[in-house]
Design an enzyme around this catalytic site. Structure first.
Site, PDB file in Angstrom:
ATOM      1  N   LYS A  27       0.598  71.008  61.057  1.00  0.00           N
ATOM      2  CA  LYS A  27       0.753  69.575  61.283  1.00  0.00           C
ATOM      3  C   LYS A  27       2.075  69.271  61.988  1.00  0.00           C
ATOM      4  O   LYS A  27       2.116  68.580  62.997  1.00  0.00           O
ATOM      5  CB  LYS A  27       0.674  68.841  59.941  1.00  0.00           C
ATOM      6  CG  LYS A  27       0.650  67.325  60.074  1.00  0.00           C
ATOM      7  CD  LYS A  27       0.737  66.665  58.713  1.00  0.00           C
ATOM      8  CE  LYS A  27      -0.542  66.764  57.942  1.00  0.00           C
ATOM      9  NZ  LYS A  27      -1.318  65.528  57.930  1.00  0.00           N
ATOM     10  N   ARG A  97       4.003  64.431  53.689  1.00  0.00           N
ATOM     11  CA  ARG A  97       2.761  65.207  53.738  1.00  0.00           C
ATOM     12  C   ARG A  97       3.054  66.697  53.801  1.00  0.00           C
ATOM     13  O   ARG A  97       4.032  67.114  54.396  1.00  0.00           O
ATOM     14  CB  ARG A  97       1.958  64.859  54.987  1.00  0.00           C
ATOM     15  CG  ARG A  97       1.361  63.490  54.995  1.00  0.00           C
ATOM     16  CD  ARG A  97       0.483  63.374  56.235  1.00  0.00           C
ATOM     17  NE  ARG A  97      -0.364  62.205  56.184  1.00  0.00           N
ATOM     18  CZ  ARG A  97      -0.056  61.043  56.715  1.00  0.00           C
ATOM     19  NH1 ARG A  97       1.089  60.891  57.340  1.00  0.00           N
ATOM     20  NH2 ARG A  97      -0.893  60.025  56.632  1.00  0.00           N
ATOM     21  N   GLY A 106      -7.204  68.793  52.802  1.00  0.00           N
ATOM     22  CA  GLY A 106      -7.349  68.178  51.490  1.00  0.00           C
ATOM     23  C   GLY A 106      -6.791  68.993  50.348  1.00  0.00           C
ATOM     24  O   GLY A 106      -6.889  68.597  49.199  1.00  0.00           O
ATOM     25  N   MET A 108      -3.585  70.055  49.879  1.00  0.00           N
ATOM     26  CA  MET A 108      -2.234  69.743  49.436  1.00  0.00           C
ATOM     27  C   MET A 108      -2.102  68.228  49.348  1.00  0.00           C
ATOM     28  O   MET A 108      -2.935  67.488  49.813  1.00  0.00           O
ATOM     29  CB  MET A 108      -1.244  70.303  50.438  1.00  0.00           C
ATOM     30  CG  MET A 108      -1.511  71.744  50.772  1.00  0.00           C
ATOM     31  SD  MET A 108      -0.890  72.869  49.548  1.00  0.00           S
ATOM     32  CE  MET A 108       0.812  72.757  49.934  1.00  0.00           C
ATOM     33  N   ARG A 357      -5.240  68.786  65.260  1.00  0.00           N
ATOM     34  CA  ARG A 357      -5.325  70.210  64.895  1.00  0.00           C
ATOM     35  C   ARG A 357      -6.681  70.722  65.352  1.00  0.00           C
ATOM     36  O   ARG A 357      -7.594  69.923  65.604  1.00  0.00           O
ATOM     37  CB  ARG A 357      -5.168  70.391  63.383  1.00  0.00           C
ATOM     38  CG  ARG A 357      -6.275  69.714  62.618  1.00  0.00           C
ATOM     39  CD  ARG A 357      -6.082  69.822  61.129  1.00  0.00           C
ATOM     40  NE  ARG A 357      -7.056  68.961  60.470  1.00  0.00           N
ATOM     41  CZ  ARG A 357      -7.009  68.614  59.205  1.00  0.00           C
ATOM     42  NH1 ARG A 357      -6.041  69.027  58.449  1.00  0.00           N
ATOM     43  NH2 ARG A 357      -7.942  67.849  58.685  1.00  0.00           N
ATOM     44  N   HIS A 479     -14.332  64.880  52.702  1.00  0.00           N
ATOM     45  CA  HIS A 479     -14.026  66.225  52.197  1.00  0.00           C
ATOM     46  C   HIS A 479     -15.278  67.092  52.168  1.00  0.00           C
ATOM     47  O   HIS A 479     -15.286  68.235  52.625  1.00  0.00           O
ATOM     48  CB  HIS A 479     -13.419  66.117  50.798  1.00  0.00           C
ATOM     49  CG  HIS A 479     -13.094  67.442  50.201  1.00  0.00           C
ATOM     50  ND1 HIS A 479     -13.975  68.114  49.394  1.00  0.00           N
ATOM     51  CD2 HIS A 479     -12.016  68.228  50.346  1.00  0.00           C
ATOM     52  CE1 HIS A 479     -13.423  69.268  49.049  1.00  0.00           C
ATOM     53  NE2 HIS A 479     -12.233  69.361  49.602  1.00  0.00           N
ATOM     54  N   SER A 803     -22.965 110.819  61.255  1.00  0.00           N
ATOM     55  CA  SER A 803     -23.078 109.392  60.954  1.00  0.00           C
ATOM     56  C   SER A 803     -22.438 109.154  59.601  1.00  0.00           C
ATOM     57  O   SER A 803     -22.803 109.802  58.612  1.00  0.00           O
ATOM     58  CB  SER A 803     -24.543 108.960  60.937  1.00  0.00           C
ATOM     59  OG  SER A 803     -24.624 107.607  60.573  1.00  0.00           O
ATOM     60  N   CYS A 870     -23.712 104.341  59.417  1.00  0.00           N
ATOM     61  CA  CYS A 870     -24.959 103.680  59.031  1.00  0.00           C
ATOM     62  C   CYS A 870     -24.885 103.097  57.626  1.00  0.00           C
ATOM     63  O   CYS A 870     -25.859 102.591  57.105  1.00  0.00           O
ATOM     64  CB  CYS A 870     -26.148 104.625  59.176  1.00  0.00           C
ATOM     65  SG  CYS A 870     -26.045 106.063  58.105  1.00  0.00           S
ATOM     66  N   TYR A 890     -21.026 104.292  67.884  1.00  0.00           N
ATOM     67  CA  TYR A 890     -21.913 103.163  67.571  1.00  0.00           C
ATOM     68  C   TYR A 890     -21.798 102.772  66.112  1.00  0.00           C
ATOM     69  O   TYR A 890     -21.290 103.542  65.284  1.00  0.00           O
ATOM     70  CB  TYR A 890     -23.375 103.503  67.906  1.00  0.00           C
ATOM     71  CG  TYR A 890     -23.983 104.554  66.996  1.00  0.00           C
ATOM     72  CD1 TYR A 890     -24.591 104.188  65.788  1.00  0.00           C
ATOM     73  CD2 TYR A 890     -23.960 105.903  67.342  1.00  0.00           C
ATOM     74  CE1 TYR A 890     -25.141 105.157  64.964  1.00  0.00           C
ATOM     75  CE2 TYR A 890     -24.502 106.872  66.518  1.00  0.00           C
ATOM     76  CZ  TYR A 890     -25.096 106.484  65.316  1.00  0.00           C
ATOM     77  OH  TYR A 890     -25.622 107.428  64.484  1.00  0.00           O
TER      78      TYR A 890
HETATM   79  C1  PEP Z   1     -24.740 105.589  52.880  1.00  0.00           C
HETATM   80  O1  PEP Z   1     -24.525 106.265  51.889  1.00  0.00           O
HETATM   81  O2  PEP Z   1     -23.866 104.929  53.452  1.00  0.00           O
HETATM   82  C2  PEP Z   1     -26.101 105.523  53.454  1.00  0.00           C
HETATM   83  C3  PEP Z   1     -26.317 104.903  54.578  1.00  0.00           C
HETATM   84  O3  PEP Z   1     -27.090 106.065  52.726  1.00  0.00           O
HETATM   85  P1  PEP Z   1     -27.768 105.401  51.453  1.00  0.00           P
HETATM   86  O4  PEP Z   1     -27.266 104.013  51.332  1.00  0.00           O
HETATM   87  O5  PEP Z   1     -29.217 105.487  51.668  1.00  0.00           O
HETATM   88  O6  PEP Z   1     -27.286 106.303  50.367  1.00  0.00           O
END
Ligand code: PEP
Ligand code: MG
Length: 917
Positions: A27, A97, A106, A108, A357, A479, A803, A870, A890
């Site tokens: 502010k 303020r 909101g 403070m 702001r 709010h 992975s 993954c 990835y």
């Molecule tokens: C993991 O362990 O991150 C994974 C992808 O396998 P799961 O969740 O099937 O054990």
């Protein structure tokens, strides 16, 4: 040189500027910036956040220089205004303020009209020749001071504010509806009642000395940095606790000086849709907090916003002021290169800006504004990408009510009322009337809609827990609207037809009674409220992308979504893959932009139809022959699954994991299932039971699972590899390219992978020979136990890819069970032992370090080793950014998180570029 703790602004010049947010708070920095831009801002000064830090480090003391600097600034202010603090003739009145570096709307406290006392109020009355006005200011000040500085607030959740209670009684006694209908004598009496209340409840006097008022208020603002609602807000928004707030002391301007005065708030663009139109609300003859607090429902600022022809917009009542304001909004929007949330006051026909702001906005608006600003030449594409938080994408993908069901609801009379559409999306849930109940009900597994007269900062935890928020009062900037929007909640506000009784836990709506626990449905896109539960359906983006029930040209939301995500794809380096077990999931993911499958959990297919029988037969078979018999039944089914996925993926890489979970997960439950299975297998129930007992494990997550299964029972891996490769050969013969990547789970030792690789390769060779087809396939592994990461150089010798299974890796690095962590994790988070749930956000310091080791060692053996992730973290923005930084190729995440990951990956690349300068 002594430290500078006080920064002055006024008369077209300011000590500070916009870049000084950390020191002056948002502010203070923006007020300074506006002053320097030549925008009319009431003069004043900012006490820096360093004082707040000092205050908490020194037992609530101020640095010794502060007093002198405040007095000097005050003198300068008096000179500039030609008024004096505490003067009976021409009293200087100020507002006090808070203002932290990150905006905490909101959260403070604010004190207005400071400097009034029994003597100066008379001076103000004489000077303005308006006794009513002077006493109105005074009664507001005493109440605010009592509340904010002295702490006289409601205690229990059903309590009303003690000062509100007195004014309400006064209105009742006089038989009037609004505060401004009270007489001068009434106001004088109220002041007395307020002062008495303070004396009775707190055994202290309301201070008459303006300097005491000022220091009391400054102390209260610094003190409010650590009040429970500020702490809760910081927790929910990841704002560090040690930044502190600044204090802004500013000359008062009055919006309650008659019908040529007023106050309002606005957005330089529409905060709900993002449209480039001035959006705001105002109230004639009112003071600042009246608009935000939702006591009176404000009027729209311009004609295009009007839905009720009986209301008068500012554009109509004060066309010149509106013009000036509109110019300022354009100037600020361009200058800050972002949508601004502004506050203004009109005092006797003169416009004053109080605040600007960066404005809170819905995910929809965030997208539209970012994309529009690129088209308007205000932002570069990269800047636009940095403006949209990946999680805001959720809102674009959020459900709406099934239109037919909604039509029916309208026809059947379940429509209850209409309010303002503050936060888009559709939500249904059971009614609760206060925030603590919302939290409790949700803990019990209920879905709730929080219904309030208006919300206050105390309610944020309950708002967070609710599906949606509905209020009876307040406007688009109340709010409830601000905070709900920021949380991405479905939100309808200012629904005037609701008569809510907190005590009876019910509301009356146009002659109907709706009680606590009843179902309602609210449409935050239209503002409609319905009794009962209305089914929801996919968002516009999903309808264009997946259902194909809407053409791209008919959806602006979709067009903005596509524009931004295509820019994201230009910037990102990470590939975005998906976790999918079925062709339809893969299809969804491709529509969202997935470039491959990073994980197919084969076991998820085992529960379809009557396959589970064959799986159980395999598990419980007495010997190899029995297992092979059962596996032979499974093979054609798995093969069909894989063919379906390969066809959909059309040449994109598909990572299929061999069997992973502990076998007991597939065993029958209960006597009946057991009996059925025994009959099917032609053995006695006793034998099946004995076998099951043999499979029992004390700690299945660390037991006979992952590659250990395929090593002990190679025929399982062999069957799966055959199914994958036969499917690949057949689909290749159909003319569709196929790239299978066969992934071995839970490898901690290179010998495990070597063993399984051999089994896979043999099955692959046999399949390819049989079909006379060559398939480009790979064999790789998951890195999901610590030993796998620290011996990644050895493991890489046998792996074509890695992975990271960060679900298991988190579990094994922390030594906590994925299944049982729920028992203590919430307490850990609440106590701040851990900042976040490590299964949700990747623990970069612990788990992340092991990943870095894995990447480094893996690539030491094979410099071009392809590495992905993954685990669930692959779709969580901060984790995606981490994966970018450590050089993964990835991330793979669930289909609906693919767009989020695309955006997060682009932001990671842009941030890296910025850091390199
Ligand atoms: C993991 O362990 O991150 C994974 C992808 O396998 P799961 O969740 O099937 O054990
Ligand atoms: Mg795993």
């Amino acid at each position: 040189m002594a430290s500078k703790y006080v920064y002055f602004f006024g008369g077209g010049k300011a000590d500070g500027k916009a870049e000084m947010k950390n020191l002056l708070g948002g502010k203070g920095a923006n007020i300074a910036e506006m002053t320097n831009l030549g925008i009319p801002v009431p003069p004043g000064f900012t006490i820096t956040t360093e004082v707040c830090t000092y205050f908490y480090e020194h037992g609530r003391q101020y640095p010794p220089e502060l007093e002198g600097q405040v007095e000097e600034a005050l003198r300068k202010l008096e000179e500039m205004m030609g008024r004096k603090f505490g003067d009976v003739e021409k009293p200087l009145l100020v507002s006090v303020r808070s203002g932290a570096a990150s905006s905490m709307p909101g959260m403070m406290d604010t004190v207005l009209n400071l400097g009034l006392n029994d003597r100066t109020v008379e001076g103000l009355a004489k000077e303005t020749q308006d006794e009513r006005f002077a006493y109105d200011c005074y009664r507001r000040f005493v109440a605010m001071y009592g509340d904010v500085v002295l702490g006289l607030k409601p205690v229990e959740k059903d309590d009303v504010d003690p000062f509100d209670e007195l004014i309400e009684k006064m209105r009742e006694k006089r038989g009037v509806e609004f505060d401004n209908q009270l007489s001068v004598a009434d106001l004088k009496e109220l002041v007395q009642q307020y002062k008495n209340l303070i004396r009775e409840k707190l055994s202290t006097e309301f201070p008459q000395d303006p300097m005491a008022q000022l220091w009391g208020s400054i102390g209260a603002v610094f003190g409010s940095w650590n009040n429970p609602r500020a702490i809760a807000y910081r927790e929910l928004n990841d704002i560090p606790a040690d930044m502190g707030t600044a204090v802004n002391v500013q000359c008062m301007v009055f919006g309650n000086m008659g019908d040529d005065s007023g106050t309002g708030v606005g957005f330089t663009r529409n905060p709900a849709t993002g449209e480039n139109v001035f959006y705001g609300e105002y109230l004639i003859n009112a003071q600042g907090e009246d608009v935000v607090a939702g006591i009176r429902t404000p009027q729209p600022i311009n004609k295009i916003q009007k839905s009720d022809p009986n209301t008068l917009s500012l554009e109509e009542t004060m066309p010149e002021i509106y013009q000036e304001l509109d110019e300022i909004r354009r100037k600020l929007d361009r200058h800050y290169r972002d949508m601004q949330d502004i506050e203004f006051t009109i005092q006797k026909g003169k416009l004053w800006m109080l605040q600007t702001r960066s404005g809170k906005r819905t995910g929809f608006a965030s997208f539209k504004i970012a994309v529009d600003m690129v088209r308007e030449g205000i932002l570069s594409k990269e800047e636009a990408l940095m403006r949209v938080e990946p999680d805001q994408l959720n809102q674009l993908l959020r459900p709406i009510f099934d239109p037919r069901a909604k039509q029916e609801a309208l026809k059947s009379g379940s429509f209850l009322a209409k309010g303002l559409n503050a936060g888009p999306g559709a939500a249904t849930g059971r009614i609760v009337f206060n925030a603590p109940d919302a939290t409790e009900w949700v803990k019990r597994g209920e879905r709730v809609i929080l219904v309030r007269l208006e919300t206050s900062p105390e309610d944020i935890r309950g708002m967070h827990a609710s599906q949606g928020i509905l209020t009876a009062r307040g406007g688009m900037t109340s709010h409830a609207a601000l905070v709900g929007r920021q949380m991405g909640k479905v939100c309808v506000v200012g629904c005037n037809d609701l008569e809510i009784s907190y005590r009876d836990r019910l509301m009356r709506v146009n002659g109907r009674v709706v009680k606590e626990g009843d179902w309602i449905s609210i449409d935050g896109t239209t503002g409609e409220v319905f009794a009962g539960e209305i089914p929801t359906e996919p968002s516009e983006v999903l309808r264009v992308l997946l259902d194909k029930t809407l053409g791209p040209e008919d959806s602006q939301v979709y067009q903005d979504y596509m524009a931004l995500l295509s820019w994201a794809d230009e910037c990102r380096r990470l590939g975005i893959w998906t976790n999918a077990d079925q062709p339809n999931q893969a299809e969804t993911a491709i529509a969202f932009g997935a470039e491959g499958i990073g994980l197919t959990r084969t076991e998820h297919m085992f529960f379809e139809g009557d396959r589970i029988d064959a799986v159980r037969e395999m598990i419980l078979a007495a010997d190899l022959e029995g297992r092979e018999k059962a596996l032979a039944k499974l093979l054609p089914m798995q093969k069909e699954d894989f063919k379906g996925i390969f066809r959909v993926m059309n040449g994109r890489p598909v990572t299929i994991r061999t069997l992973d979970p502990p076998l007991h997960e597939f065993l029958p439950h209960g006597r009946q299932e057991l009996q059925k299975l025994a009959t099917q297998m032609g053995v006695s129930v006793d034998r099946v039971e004995a076998k099951m007992q043999g499979l029992h494990e004390a700690n299945p997550m660390l037991g006979h699972r992952g590659c250990r299964l395929g090593i002990v029972y190679p025929e399982i891996t062999s069957m799966q590899a055959r199914a994958i490769m036969e499917a690949a050969c057949e689909v290749t013969q159909e003319g569709i390219p196929v790239h299978p990547e066969i992934m071995i789970p839970l490898v901690g030792h290179v010998a495990e992978l070597k063993n399984q690789r051999k089994v896979v390769e043999q099955a692959a060779r046999e399949a390819m020979d049989h079909y006379g087809v060559t398939v480009d396939y790979r064999v790789g592994t998951m890195i999901e136990v610590p030993r796998g990461a620290v011996t990644a150089d050895e493991i890489a010798r046998e792996a074509d890819f890695f992975s990271f299974g960060t679900n298991d890796l988190t579990q094994t690095v922390y030594g906590i069970s994925r299944d049982d962590a729920g028992k203590f994790l919430p307490a850990y988070i609440e106590m701040r032992i851990w900042e976040h749930d490590p299964f949700d956000r990747l623990d970069q310091v612990g788990v992340g370090t092991l990943m870095e080791i894995g990447v480094k060692k893996g690539r030491a053996t094979k410099p071009n080793l392809k590495i992905g992730i993954c685990g669930e973290h692959g779709g969580e923005p901060s984790s995606v950014e981490f994966c970018h930084r450590i050089g993964l190729d990835y991330v793979s995440c669930s289909p609906y998180r693919v767009p989020i990951a695309r955006l997060a990956a682009a932001r990671a690349a842009i941030r890296e570029k910025q850091a390199k300068g």
